[in-house]
Scaffold this active site. Structure first.
Site, short mmCIF file in Angstrom:
data_model
loop_
_atom_site.label_atom_id
_atom_site.label_comp_id
_atom_site.label_asym_id
_atom_site.label_seq_id
_atom_site.Cartn_x
_atom_site.Cartn_y
_atom_site.Cartn_z
N GLN A 185 0.91 -1.32 0.00
CA GLN A 185 0.16 -0.02 0.09
C GLN A 185 0.86 1.29 -0.07
OE1 GLN A 185 -2.02 2.09 3.42
NE2 GLN A 185 -3.30 0.28 3.21
N SER A 231 0.58 6.66 2.70
CA SER A 231 1.14 7.66 3.38
C SER A 231 2.39 8.36 2.91
CB SER A 231 1.51 6.90 4.94
OG SER A 231 0.48 6.27 5.40
N SER A 286 4.50 -0.85 4.49
CA SER A 286 4.94 -2.25 4.81
C SER A 286 5.24 -3.04 3.76
CB SER A 286 3.74 -2.75 5.36
OG SER A 286 2.89 -1.99 6.61
N GLU A 333 -8.83 -2.01 6.18
CA GLU A 333 -7.62 -2.13 6.86
C GLU A 333 -7.83 -2.21 8.15
OE1 GLU A 333 -4.81 1.36 6.39
OE2 GLU A 333 -3.37 0.20 7.12
#
Ligand SMILES: Cc1cc2nc3c(=O)[nH]c(=O)nc-3n(C[C@H](O)[C@H](O)[C@H](O)COP(=O)(O)OP(=O)(O)OC[C@H]3O[C@@H](n4cnc5c(N)ncnc54)[C@H](O)[C@@H]3O)c2cc1C
Length: 433
Positions: A138, A141, A173, A256
């Site tokens: 993902q 951010s 991650s 999530e």
């Protein structure tokens, strides 16, 4: 305790039979510890080996018809009702086996593609995702866009049939181990911040993508900064509408926090702490006993809240416990458990931590001592890692503070936060470009 209907009991028995046959072989390798994305291995080889083990377990599920129990059959799933996944998860929890990070991304990327992807994207990406052939990360951010994700500034400009992307992501991650990524980019800087974002699918081998692992206090390097320099992405990789990326992003974020709040790891069990206190003769100390009692009470409350939610889902009702309440209660409990473990172990845990730090990053050759090799050392190192890591659950999947805001608005009906930049062009807001 919720009792099963005859149909549910028959399904539970089938799940038990499958797990008894297949799960033990995977328990040691694809352990649940990494399901929460925190206990990752300390070396690059161990990380790859762990990811391979997660893929192997996912493939076993898929080949035996236990992957994607609620997914439509056309995407490789079983097309079953939600209660089947709940029962399967309950049974799986007895084994401590999981697909780890891979399982989390299936739970996030899958629903977003099913709800917002084109038929071509669904056919191309969903079956390999569910089989565990392709690992996704993902890329959301950024240094100035975490809780306020809609403030993101990584930019994409259309050039012919391709988007050209430039910018930086962070806290991604396993991006260094992933094959594909879901990426949010700003495509209309003059629109209000939520209305100028586009959701892209990106092959992580595309030239210009550079993941740089970040080493954490535990020694693991689970996160990355990801730099994107003139990355060219075909325009058919847009999910949803151009500038309409906030809708699929919300689907990912909603799933999530469910994946994170619903994760079951061995550290979630209070029984482990009671056993630890008994083993180290700390179970008679009033302070420790109080901590254990608190831990037990919270665990029971969490179980009952979880049961209520599951009962609602099984009966097709909207969950009566707010998801944010569940997530915050769980993350606080988890943090307290890490703290209590270290109180039980006392000075021993600190000594081990110091040695762990030296093993991970030796300052000199003389400092490079052997890693813990006795069973006792390993046990202490595990709890120490849990203590160092105890805040992750309060941040990932939305911070506790942000979830408290949600509770205030949704559950208590309090007025929303003032959002002065909501309707302004993103470029004009204080952090715009
Ligand atoms: C284990 C883990 C895995 C992650 N994996 C990924 C990943 O794969 N991909 C990805 O893109 N990101 C990932 N993240 C990043 C994660 O989404 C962000 O850390 C999170 O959204 C918080 O953003 P931030 O770290 O920038 O903190 P900030 O948003 O800067 O927050 C700083 C502090 O301010 C508080 N705060 C912020 N806004 C408010 C508000 N409105 N009201 C009250 N308090 C507020 C926060 O609660 C926090 O205490 C991961 C994080 C963790 C911990």
């Amino acid at each position: 305790m919720i009792s099963d209907t005859p149909q549910e009991a028959a399904f539970r028995q089938k799940a038990r039979d499958f797990l008894a046959q297949h799960a033990p072989a995977h328990t040691a390798t694809a352990s649940p510890a990494a399901a929460d994305t925190t206990q990752a291995s300390h070396t690059a080889q161990a990380e790859v080996a762990h990811m391979d083990a997660c893929r192997a377990w996912q493939r076993t599920l898929y080949d035996n018809g236990w992957a994607g129990l609620t997914w439509p059959r056309e995407f490789g799933g079983q097309g079953g009702p939600a209660w089947q996944q709940i029962i399967f998860n309950e049974e799986l929890a007895h084994y401590g086996t999981s697909a780890g990070f891979l399982g989390s991304t299936i739970g996030m990327v899958g629903p977003a593609l099913m709800a917002h992807g084109t038929p071509d994207q669904q056919q191309r990406h969903l079956p390999p995702l569910l089989r565990g052939d392709i690992v996704w990360c993902q890329l959301f951010s950024e240094p100035e866009a975490g809780s306020d994700l809609a403030n993101l500034r990584t930019q994409a400009v259309l050039d012919g049939d391709e988007w050209v992307v430039n910018g930086q992501k962070v806290w991604n991650s396993s991006a260094h181990l992933s094959d594909w990524g879901i990426l949010l980019v700003r495509t209309a800087p003059d629109a209000p911040k939520h209305k100028g974002i586009t959701f892209l699918l990106v092959d992580m081998k595309t030239p210009g993508i550079e993941p740089r692992p970040l080493r954490q206090i535990t020694g693991a390097a689970h996160f990355n900064e990801v730099f994107l320099n003139d990355v060219r992405i075909p325009k058919e990789n847009v999910v949803g509408a151009v500038n309409g990326g906030w809708a699929p992003a919300r689907t990912v974020l909603a799933n999530e926090s469910m994946v994170i709040g619903g994760s079951s790891a061995r550290f979630d069990s209070c029984a482990n702490l009671i056993a630890l206190a008994q083993k180290h003769s700390q179970n008679t100390l009033p302070r420790i006993r109080q901590g254990l009692a608190q831990c037990y009470i919270r665990e029971k409350l969490l179980t009952w809240m979880g049961n209520r939610v599951q009962q609602d889902i099984r009966q097709g009702r909207r969950p009566s416990v707010d998801g944010s309440a569940l997530k915050v209660f769980w993350s606080e409990s988890r943090r307290d458990k890490g703290q209590l473990a270290v109180s039980i172990l006392g000075a021993k845990s600190v000594a081990t931590a110091a040695r762990e730090a030296i093993v991970v990053a030796p300052a000199t050759e003389a400092d490079a001592v052997a890693p813990p090799d006795t069973e006792a050392d390993e046990e202490i190192a595990l709890w120490q890692t849990e203590m160092l890591n105890r805040f992750w659950a309060s941040i990932g999947g939305g911070t506790d503070e942000v979830h408290r805001n949600n509770m205030a608005e949704r559950a208590l009906g309090l007025p929303r936060d003032l959002r002065v930049d909501k309707d302004k062009p993103w470029r004009e807001t204080s952090r715009g470009m």
